[in-house]
Design a protein around this motif. Structure first.
Motif: not given
Lengths: 326, 338
Positions: A201-202, A224, A229, A231
């Motif tokens: 993820g970001e 999401e 996003s 991680e």
């Protein structure tokens, strides 16, 4: 690759290691004739006999002590503690003996021993059957501590733990025994000292282990949908604590949430946060957020119990707050 | 406190009469005595740190029990274990070097007085938590059965340990699992400063075996031959029949619990009375009467043993400290990041 429940993945690991090495034997309360309180050892006494699957008295010190002495004498015992709460009775054997014997005897012996034990709450079992104490063991030099959250890791890490020459605390969770997942057949080894990203993820990093890994993965899937996003880093290796994937992730996302089923105070999240502050302080855009159990002995009442343990909603709310999206 | 002795069951009459065996027992007891006297001296000279518990007075119990074992039999002990290690064959040099905290010590200076260890001699360690080693000793005995070997485990502990849960868990398991183990209780009448009758509801410790349908024996722990005879029987029972037992050796430590004990809880007369039954003097008197030993020989043995102890001190003095770069060595059996 078969789809197996966690308990069956563990059972497969035990069976394969017992077939591979005659020195491996199991001992614990009701693990044989009764097939194990959580059925992890199902069928093993029938297959390997009473010498290699030893039903013990309800006497925790003799269980761990016998395992230590047998380990020092050339065997590879796997002891089961029916729940982590029971291990308190044998903490002297675990900490003062198993963890310290090699060092205090100058390396003159080794203690290749696995202690399997489940923690975790959510089953209305009250204050003496519901807690998570992996941080107690992870505090102690000489022990290795792992807490897998998927059936594949459970199999691979248990096999590695049995082959390891040190005392390994193998922390399971009562709430994950029925959780299913794909498990590689046969020789599948997962190292005891490697954490890994389970979902890339970001925007934000979520660290979790054992049952909370599942909670974190569910929360990440929800986030999401809302354009966040996340991680997820699986902290299955608690001691030695592999921080590399966390540090790399925080350098990318700049925000970190830790999730554990135990109390936050002096906990796993506290240790992770400290190390992130030491190694990646300049990359953080917000303080590390720690999620854990309410600081009360686990209550029996269903509603109270539900709010006492962390869940998906806690992770989602915290993630949004850290990102300023409430 | 007063104790009643109980004669050991049917000691065999023909064993333990030859001169060589008696001399060996005598020499081993004297080594423990002289070693511990020197240890006290070295402690007072601040060459030895930490806690230091001496075996002086208990030599007959130590040598009488451990001499009945074979080299591959295991001994598990306590924090009062210098003599046990010596009796199991660990070199005085390595023991003294460990007390000095040196790299050449049995535990490379990581353990000290309370944590001697030698895998080679099957001396499986000094443990500093009362009662802790009994379950661990059961584990070695389980491994012996598992691998179908004919070895035996001797688990040695004090009277104080017989009140703790681990003692009872261990006796129960040993009987249940047919473990080849001899539990040896060194009843020196005091758990630190608390007399047995102030700590244990049952003051004849051997009786605690009855609860587990196990052989229990009490022997005069100041009589090395009596101790050895009964131990021979119990070791054979463990080795051949896989029947565990509890042996209570009633003995006395002439010194305090540790070097820092002012010893105010027992009378000087009591200590003197026990010293009149000194095991080493008793054996030499008996051997003199039987014309096996004369004063000249006694002096010669003493000189040899004293020289051995002096050499151990010299070895310890001249040995290096552990290297600071090795602080983290052996926390794990492999390389592990902290």
């Amino acid at each position: 690759m078969a789809v197996l429940a966690m308990r069956d993945a563990l059972n497969q690991a035990l069976r394969e290691e017992m077939k591979r090495d005659q020195a491996v034997f199991l001992l614990g309360e009701d693990i044989g004739l009764y097939d194990g309180s959580f059925k992890v050892t199902r069928g093993l006494m029938k297959e390997f006999g009473e010498k290699r699957v030893l039903d013990t008295p309800i006497a925790e010190e003799i269980i761990i002590g016998t395992a230590i002495g047998a380990a020092m004498s050339g065997l590879r015992p796997v002891a089961e503690m029916m729940t982590v709460n029971f291990i308190m009775v044998a903490m002297d054997q675990v900490v003062n003996a198993a963890a310290h014997i090699r060092y205090m005897f100058g390396g003159g012996t080794k203690v290749p021993l696995v202690i399997r034990t489940p923690g975790g709450g959510g089953h209305q079992l009250g204050a003496q059957h519901s807690h998570s104490h992996e941080n107690w063991f992870a505090h102690v030099p000489g022990l290795k501590v792992v807490a897998p959250g998927t059936p594949a890791d459970a199999k691979g890490m248990l096999k590695s733990a049995i082959r390891d020459d040190n005392p390994v605390m193998f922390i399971e969770n009562e709430g994950t025994y029925a959780v299913k997942g794909e498990v590689p057949d046969g020789e599948h080894l997962v190292p005891l000292d490697k954490n890994e990203v389970k979902r890339p993820g970001e925007h934000i990093t979520i660290c979790a282990h054992s049952r909370m890994l599942i909670v974190a993965m569910d929360a990440a899937a929800e986030l999401e949908k809302e354009g966040i996003s996340a991680e997820v880093v699986d902290m299955r290796a608690l001691r030695p604590l592999d921080m590399a994937p966390v540090i790399a992730s925080v350098k990318k996302t700049s925000r970190l949430i830790t999730v554990e089923e135990g109390w936050r105070s002096y906990g796993v999240g506290s240790e992770i946060a400290s190390r992130v502050y030491e190694e990646a302080f300049d990359y953080l855009d917000a303080p590390v957020a720690r999620i854990g159990a309410a600081e009360v002995p686990a209550p029996y009442n269903k509603r109270l119990e539900k709010i006492a343990f962390p869940g998906k909603a806690d992770v989602i709310i915290t993630a949004k707050a850290l990102l300023g999206k409430n | 406190m007063k104790v009643e002795q109980r004669p050991a069951a049917s000691p065999s009459k023909d064993a333990l009469t030859d001169k060589a065996t008696l001399l060996k027992l005598y020499r081993e007891m004297l080594l423990v005595r002289r070693f511990e006297e020197k240890t006290a001296e070295m402690y007072q000279a601040a060459k030895i740190g930490g806690f230091c518990h001496l075996n002086i007075g208990e030599e007959a119990t130590i040598v009488g029990t451990i001499s009945a074992l074979r080299p591959k039999d295991y001994v598990y002990s306590t924090y009062r274990e210098h003599g046990h290690a010596l009796a199991k064959g660990v070199e005085p040099n390595a023991v003294m070097a460990e007390l000095f905290g040196k790299e050449t010590g049995t535990s490379h200076g990581r353990g000290g007085s309370m944590h001697l260890f030698s895998q080679e001699h099957r001396f499986y360690g000094g443990y500093a938590i009362v009662g802790q080693a009994l379950p661990i000793a059961c584990g070695s005995a389980y491994a012996i059965n598992y691998e179908e070997k004919d070895e035996v485990v001797m688990s040695i502990f004090g009277d104080g340990a017989t009140n703790i849960g681990a003692f009872h868990e261990s006796l129960n398991a040993a009987k249940l699992w047919h473990l080849p183990i001899v539990f040896v209780c060194v009843n020196n009448l005091y758990g630190m400063g608390t007399a047995v009758n102030r700590a244990s509801a049952v003051t004849e410790i051997w009786k605690k075996a009855c609860a587990y349908d196990m052989t229990g024996e009490r022997v005069d722990g100041m009589d090395v031959l009596a101790v050895r005879r009964i131990t021979d029987q119990l070791v054979a029972q463990a080795r051949e029949k896989h029947e565990p037992s509890l042996l209570e050796c009633v003995t006395y430590r002439y010194r305090g619990h540790s070097m820092s004990d002012p010893d105010t809880y027992r009378g000087k007369d009591e200590i003197k009375e026990w010293q009149t039954r000194d095991a080493i003097l008793s054996l030499s008197d008996q051997m003199k009467k039987q014309k096996m030993l004369d004063d000249q020989e006694i002096q010669k043995i003493d000189e040899e043993v004293t020289a051995q102890v002096e050499a151990a001190v010299k070895f310890a003095e001249e040995s290096p400290d552990p290297d600071p770069k090795d602080l983290y060595r052996d926390v794990y059996a492999d390389q592990v990041a902290s």
